[in-house]
Design an enzyme around this catalytic site. Structure first.
Site, PDB file in Angstrom:
ATOM      1  N   ASP A  26       0.805  -1.217   0.000  1.00  0.00           N
ATOM      2  CA  ASP A  26       0.000   0.000   0.000  1.00  0.00           C
ATOM      3  C   ASP A  26       0.839   1.269   0.000  1.00  0.00           C
ATOM      4  O   ASP A  26       0.554   2.206  -0.757  1.00  0.00           O
ATOM      5  CB  ASP A  26      -0.958   0.004   1.189  1.00  0.00           C
ATOM      6  N   ARG A  75       2.078   5.951  16.948  1.00  0.00           N
ATOM      7  CA  ARG A  75       1.702   7.012  15.989  1.00  0.00           C
ATOM      8  C   ARG A  75       2.246   8.396  16.300  1.00  0.00           C
ATOM      9  O   ARG A  75       2.741   9.072  15.401  1.00  0.00           O
ATOM     10  CB  ARG A  75       0.175   7.053  15.805  1.00  0.00           C
ATOM     11  N   ASP A 131      -5.779   5.230  13.008  1.00  0.00           N
ATOM     12  CA  ASP A 131      -4.412   5.677  12.771  1.00  0.00           C
ATOM     13  C   ASP A 131      -4.351   7.011  12.032  1.00  0.00           C
ATOM     14  O   ASP A 131      -3.524   7.861  12.340  1.00  0.00           O
ATOM     15  CB  ASP A 131      -3.634   4.592  12.025  1.00  0.00           C
ATOM     16  N   SER A 145      -5.346  -6.797   8.085  1.00  0.00           N
ATOM     17  CA  SER A 145      -4.557  -5.581   8.207  1.00  0.00           C
ATOM     18  C   SER A 145      -3.821  -5.669   9.534  1.00  0.00           C
ATOM     19  O   SER A 145      -4.430  -5.856  10.580  1.00  0.00           O
ATOM     20  CB  SER A 145      -5.482  -4.362   8.181  1.00  0.00           C
TER      21      SER A 145
HETATM   22  N1  ARG Z   1      -7.352  -1.014  16.623  1.00  0.00           N
HETATM   23  C1  ARG Z   1      -5.998  -0.759  16.950  1.00  0.00           C
HETATM   24  C2  ARG Z   1      -5.774   0.700  17.161  1.00  0.00           C
HETATM   25  O1  ARG Z   1      -6.570   1.471  16.785  1.00  0.00           O
HETATM   26  C3  ARG Z   1      -5.067  -1.336  15.944  1.00  0.00           C
HETATM   27  C4  ARG Z   1      -4.957  -0.646  14.646  1.00  0.00           C
HETATM   28  C5  ARG Z   1      -4.091  -1.426  13.752  1.00  0.00           C
HETATM   29  N2  ARG Z   1      -3.702  -0.688  12.607  1.00  0.00           N
HETATM   30  C6  ARG Z   1      -3.562  -1.240  11.422  1.00  0.00           C
HETATM   31  N3  ARG Z   1      -3.196  -0.470  10.450  1.00  0.00           N
HETATM   32  N4  ARG Z   1      -3.833  -2.500  11.198  1.00  0.00           N
HETATM   33  O2  ARG Z   1      -4.795   1.121  17.709  1.00  0.00           O
END
Ligand code: ARG
Length: 423
Positions: A14, A94, A123, A174
């Protein structure tokens, strides 16, 4: 000359597509930034793919130690768990990635930064807020959010631009991973009734495959920060990796939850976070000895508050600064050791000690050398219950028909439905 943009780059399909897309769509000169938070098995192929996708450069920053010292450990001191379960591995990474993107943009004079987060997730919220808080003048482009390419479209786009794709069937999920944990979503997990398929677990063993014998370890903390395992002082990265591997071997740290995303969606998420689960539990155990009752109560409220704000992307907020100061101050005496047993997916605390422990054997004991004055209890109880009793008598709180405050409807002796089901 083309304007420069810094792209948060993982080396996956991606973000490689995003790299090309930013050049084609906006004419940017794309500088890829890969932040290593303990997640990157294959930096070389990330570099190669970046070059194939026409990046002006691919820079890799090792941020593992900073990640632990400035993001993970403060969250550990707070015992931050989103909705009581998720140790926030992805969420904690992040703000650091955002900070490094901004630093890079400044260093090369870029006018924008980009990331490949979708428009449905947390994210994007975290990165956008952190970046615009740190650098209001920078433009933020969420490539996936703008082009909404499906997986097939992304594959086709990669093929068209000679960007190599390693596995065509690549990841039905993911995922995101770093030293603090691994997050998995999408695919078959979207049905909360369905058991997670075996292939979602990459770090942790199934219970059947865990060792028959338990392992016992002793973790030392200094001011709420883990510093040693079994008396060996370790640097943060080694310490967390060691615990992660050990916990994974014993099947610890699997979390399976439906959580509330920032954007209003409920989402089924699966996590593997053995080190986080072990350390948070050990840290809580040590706080039992070293915090007063009032500190303990306040701290667990602050833990929820911290978890929420970290989850929601408000790391660089005044609210966070204030809470972090409280948490840090609360840890002055959280120094000591916790002994734990790991076995078949279970974590048991076997013992804990601290130099400035508030636990007093002379006060607690039912044996010899009891210093507690049991007679003083009587007077204390009189006052402790006084307000309750005054109110009960003045306001006739004790209703003879409902002394337990159940507000139960009066029991009727007649079955009104007539079908024998009531009562
Ligand atoms: N739900 C979790 C969070 O918001 C994990 C997110 C995972 N991110 C990803 N790009 N798969 O922190």
């Amino acid at each position: 000359m083309n304007e420069k943009i810094v792209l948060a780059y993982s080396g996956g399909l991606d973000t490689s597509v995003a790299c090309k897309w930013l050049q084609e769509t906006y004419g940017y000169e794309v500088h890829c930034l890969t932040v290593d938070l303990g997640n990157l098995p294959d930096l070389e192929s990330a570099r190669d793919r970046g070059n194939e996708a026409g990046a002006a450069e691919v820079e890799v920053i090792d941020a593992k130690e900073n990640f632990l010292n400035y993001f993970v450990f403060p969250a550990l001191q707070a015992n931050a768990l989103y909705q009581g379960e998720y140790p926030l591995a992805t969420a904690l990474g992040r703000p650091l990635i955002a900070k490094l993107l901004v630093d890079k943009a400044r260093a090369i004079g870029a006018t924008a930064v980009a990331h490949g987060c979708t428009g449905k997730g947390n994210d994007q919220v975290r990165l956008d807020i952190a970046i615009t808080t740190l650098a209001p003048d920078l433009k933020v482009i969420g490539t996936a959010r703008e082009n909404e390419m499906s997986r097939d479209a992304a594959l086709a786009y990669a093929a068209k631009h000679q960007i190599s794709v390693r596995q065509t069937t690549e990841a039905p999920y993911s995922t995101d991973e770093n030293l603090w944990g691994r997050s998995v979503e999408c695919g078959e997990l979207e049905d909360p009734w369905a058991e997670p398929p075996a292939d979602v677990w990459e770090w942790t063993r199934n219970i059947e495959d865990t060792p028959a014998k338990p392992t016992t370890i002793e973790i030392s903390f200094e001011k709420g920060i883990p510093v040693a395992i079994d008396g060996d002082y370790l640097d943060p990265v080694t310490l967390v990796k060691q615990l992660s591997n050990l916990g994974a071997k014993h099947g610890l740290g699997r979390i399976d939850m439906v959580e509330d995303r920032v954007v209003g969606i409920k989402s089924r998420e699966v996590y593997e976070a053995p080190a986080a689960v072990i350390l948070i539990e050990a840290h809580k155990q040590l706080e039992q000895l070293t915090l007063s009752k009032a500190q303990h109560r306040m701290k667990s409220r602050v833990a929820d508050e911290c978890a929420d704000l970290i989850y929601g992307g408000h790391w660089f907020s005044a609210h966070h600064r204030d809470l972090a100061a409280y948490v840090r101050s609360s840890q002055q005496n959280v120094t000591g050791q916790v002994r734990l047993q790991l076995h078949h997916g279970n974590l048991r605390t076997l013992g804990k000690q601290a130099d400035s422990s508030l636990y007093s054997k002379e006060l607690a004991t039912y044996g010899e050398n009891d210093l507690f004055d049991q007679k003083a209890a009587q007077g204390f109880i009189k006052l402790h219950g006084l307000a309750v009793q005054v109110q009960a008598h003045r306001q006739l709180l004790i209703d003879k028909r409902d002394p337990l405050h159940l507000a139960a409807p009066p029991i009727s002796d007649k079955d009104e439905t007539g079908d024998g089901t009531s009562g």
